[in-house]
Design a protein around this motif. Structure first.
Motif, PDB file in Angstrom:
ATOM      1  N   ARG A   1       0.836  -1.206   0.000  1.00  0.00           N
ATOM      2  CA  ARG A   1       0.000   0.000   0.000  1.00  0.00           C
ATOM      3  C   ARG A   1       0.868   1.253   0.000  1.00  0.00           C
ATOM      4  O   ARG A   1       0.598   2.221  -0.732  1.00  0.00           O
ATOM      5  CB  ARG A   1      -0.928  -0.018   1.220  1.00  0.00           C
ATOM      6  CG  ARG A   1      -1.750   1.257   1.408  1.00  0.00           C
ATOM      7  CD  ARG A   1      -2.774   1.465   0.298  1.00  0.00           C
ATOM      8  NE  ARG A   1      -3.527   2.689   0.519  1.00  0.00           N
ATOM      9  CZ  ARG A   1      -4.619   2.782   1.281  1.00  0.00           C
ATOM     10  NH1 ARG A   1      -5.081   1.691   1.924  1.00  0.00           N
ATOM     11  NH2 ARG A   1      -5.261   3.912   1.420  1.00  0.00           N
TER      12      ARG A   1
ATOM     13  N   TYR B   1       3.938   1.485  -1.119  1.00  0.00           N
ATOM     14  CA  TYR B   1       4.651   1.543  -2.396  1.00  0.00           C
ATOM     15  C   TYR B   1       3.746   2.088  -3.503  1.00  0.00           C
ATOM     16  O   TYR B   1       4.172   2.910  -4.321  1.00  0.00           O
ATOM     17  CB  TYR B   1       5.151   0.146  -2.764  1.00  0.00           C
ATOM     18  CG  TYR B   1       6.219   0.141  -3.832  1.00  0.00           C
ATOM     19  CD1 TYR B   1       7.561   0.333  -3.498  1.00  0.00           C
ATOM     20  CD2 TYR B   1       5.900  -0.058  -5.169  1.00  0.00           C
ATOM     21  CE1 TYR B   1       8.551   0.335  -4.474  1.00  0.00           C
ATOM     22  CE2 TYR B   1       6.880  -0.061  -6.154  1.00  0.00           C
ATOM     23  CZ  TYR B   1       8.200   0.137  -5.795  1.00  0.00           C
ATOM     24  OH  TYR B   1       9.177   0.134  -6.758  1.00  0.00           O
ATOM     25  N   GLU B   2       2.504   1.673  -3.502  1.00  0.00           N
ATOM     26  CA  GLU B   2       1.561   2.158  -4.520  1.00  0.00           C
ATOM     27  C   GLU B   2       1.252   3.635  -4.312  1.00  0.00           C
ATOM     28  O   GLU B   2       1.021   4.375  -5.282  1.00  0.00           O
ATOM     29  CB  GLU B   2       0.270   1.349  -4.464  1.00  0.00           C
ATOM     30  CG  GLU B   2      -0.718   1.712  -5.567  1.00  0.00           C
ATOM     31  CD  GLU B   2      -1.925   0.799  -5.568  1.00  0.00           C
ATOM     32  OE1 GLU B   2      -3.055   1.311  -5.447  1.00  0.00           O
ATOM     33  OE2 GLU B   2      -1.736  -0.424  -5.678  1.00  0.00           O
TER      34      GLU B   2
ATOM     35  N   PRO C   1       2.544   5.661  -7.925  1.00  0.00           N
ATOM     36  CA  PRO C   1       1.268   5.296  -8.553  1.00  0.00           C
ATOM     37  C   PRO C   1       1.495   4.578  -9.871  1.00  0.00           C
ATOM     38  O   PRO C   1       2.346   5.005 -10.671  1.00  0.00           O
ATOM     39  CB  PRO C   1       0.583   6.649  -8.771  1.00  0.00           C
ATOM     40  CG  PRO C   1       1.220   7.560  -7.774  1.00  0.00           C
ATOM     41  CD  PRO C   1       2.641   7.095  -7.653  1.00  0.00           C
ATOM     42  N   PRO C   2       0.782   3.488 -10.118  1.00  0.00           N
ATOM     43  CA  PRO C   2       0.992   2.712 -11.348  1.00  0.00           C
ATOM     44  C   PRO C   2       0.866   3.534 -12.628  1.00  0.00           C
ATOM     45  O   PRO C   2       1.551   3.274 -13.612  1.00  0.00           O
ATOM     46  CB  PRO C   2      -0.108   1.643 -11.264  1.00  0.00           C
ATOM     47  CG  PRO C   2      -0.405   1.523  -9.806  1.00  0.00           C
ATOM     48  CD  PRO C   2      -0.243   2.896  -9.245  1.00  0.00           C
TER      49      PRO C   2
END
Length: 369
Positions: free
Chosen positions: A192, A194-195, A199-200
């Motif tokens: 969480r 890391y995302e 952001p992807p």
């Protein structure tokens, strides 16, 4: 080949050889050992610059070894170099600034589990502190060469800069730099976090913001600004550019490089406060937000990812949670920002007796997003 052309050819060959050595050589050389932790004879340095890890409190900082470290980090670990060398997956550098035992190391170990390829750990431990708890696997060998620190003192700024420089030099993949204390805990799982940081759908990871609190208009602004004297901060820092913020932040790499490169503001904030103004002197809460707001206002999120409760603070210390207060409800409360526009990733300040209750809810609450 004529004799007249030989010197030119030899010079070109020598230049090519030296260039090859520079390209192929490691980006950081071995450095002096850090101060060992009690019971951990093999704890060594990852990166650092202290000659002996000791010395007096660096209230007015700027020792030659620190300056050499910062200069090296600036030259060798800039954003361009990182982009050229780093692998596809960026990493998070977790930088612990401590003067006591790493009580929550087992909880962080659980947080780091199975994600070692996307993170690095660094610890700056005050040499005067007697750390009795041996570090767990993720902390072993991750202590940087340290110097004494003192609350409400520029030595804390110097220690943070030392950690940042160490992390910059250690791994070109380090893209975010999270400053934490021994009293901090994670509030979400590593995926969480890391995302949130990467952001992807982000088009340019190298332009992501720094998560640092930047406050203006606070009641204590003026008393803190004049703590060194009425005009002591001028001309570099006029009052309308002076900022306050949390000591703990998460910086993007370009701002981490800026921090270790900067000198002009550091010379102001490292100056001692007047004896009668010591109650208003908290340079570790001023230097970083002021610098980054002046250098890259739009590049800062202007809030920190670390939640702290100042209700009922005592002598400048925030509320310290005890074991009896640990609950799923507390975790849910700490996660939410004031306006619920973002979620906090870390929280402080927790007493050592919280470790057991926190470990008991780690998998079912803390790391269950």
């Amino acid at each position: 080949m004529t004799s007249s052309s030989s010197p030119l050819v030899l010079s070109l060959l020598l230049f090519a050889s030296l260039t090859g050595l520079l390209v192929l050589a490691p980006r950081s050389s071995p450095l002096p050992p850090a101060t060992p932790v009690a019971g951990e004879e093999e704890v060594g340095v990852v990166v650092g610059a202290g000659k002996d890890g000791g010395g007096g409190v660096e209230g007015r900082g700027g020792d030659s070894d620190d300056l050499a470290l910062f200069r090296r980090a600036t030259l060798d670990a800039g954003e361009g170099a990182a982009m050229a060398m780093a692998p596809a997956a960026p990493k998070v550098a977790f930088m612990f600034l401590t003067n006591s035992d790493l009580t929550f190391a087992p909880l962080w170990e659980r947080f780091f589990e199975d994600h070692g390829d996307r993170l690095n750990v660094y610890v700056h431990a005050d040499p005067a502190a007697k750390l009795r708890l041996p570090p767990t696997a993720s902390f072993r060998g991750r202590f940087v060469a340290a110097k004494p620190t003192r609350r409400a003192d520029p030595s804390l700024i110097a220690a943070a800069r030392r950690l940042i420089a160490a992390a910059l030099l250690d791994d070109a993949a380090n893209a975010y730099f999270a400053l934490l204390s021994q009293h901090c805990i994670p509030l979400h799982s590593f995926p969480r976090l890391y995302e949130t940081l990467f952001p992807p759908k982000a088009a340019h990871h190298h332009r992501l913001p720094s998560y640092i609190e930047v406050l203006t208009g606070e009641p204590q602004m003026l008393s803190r600004y004049v703590a060194r004297g009425e005009d002591a901060m001028l001309p570099e820092v006029p009052f309308d550019r002076f900022r306050i913020g949390s000591q703990f932040f998460t910086l993007a790499r370009r701002h981490a490089v800026l921090v270790v490169r900067e000198r002009r503001l550091w010379n102001k904030f490292r100056a001692p406060c007047l004896p009668e103004k010591e109650d208003s002197c908290y340079p570790e809460e001023h230097y970083f937000p002021t610098l980054l707001d002046m250098a890259d206002h739009a590049g800062c999120a202007r809030y920190t990812l670390t939640r702290v409760n100042w209700t009922g603070s005592v002598q400048g210390h925030p509320h310290t949670y005890t074991a009896a207060e640990v609950s799923p409800e507390l975790v849910a409360e700490l996660r939410q920002s004031k306006n619920s526009t973002y979620s906090h990733m870390f929280a402080r300040k927790f007493s050592p007796d919280c470790l057991g209750p926190l470990m008991a809810i780690a998998d079912t609450v803390l790391f269950k997003d």
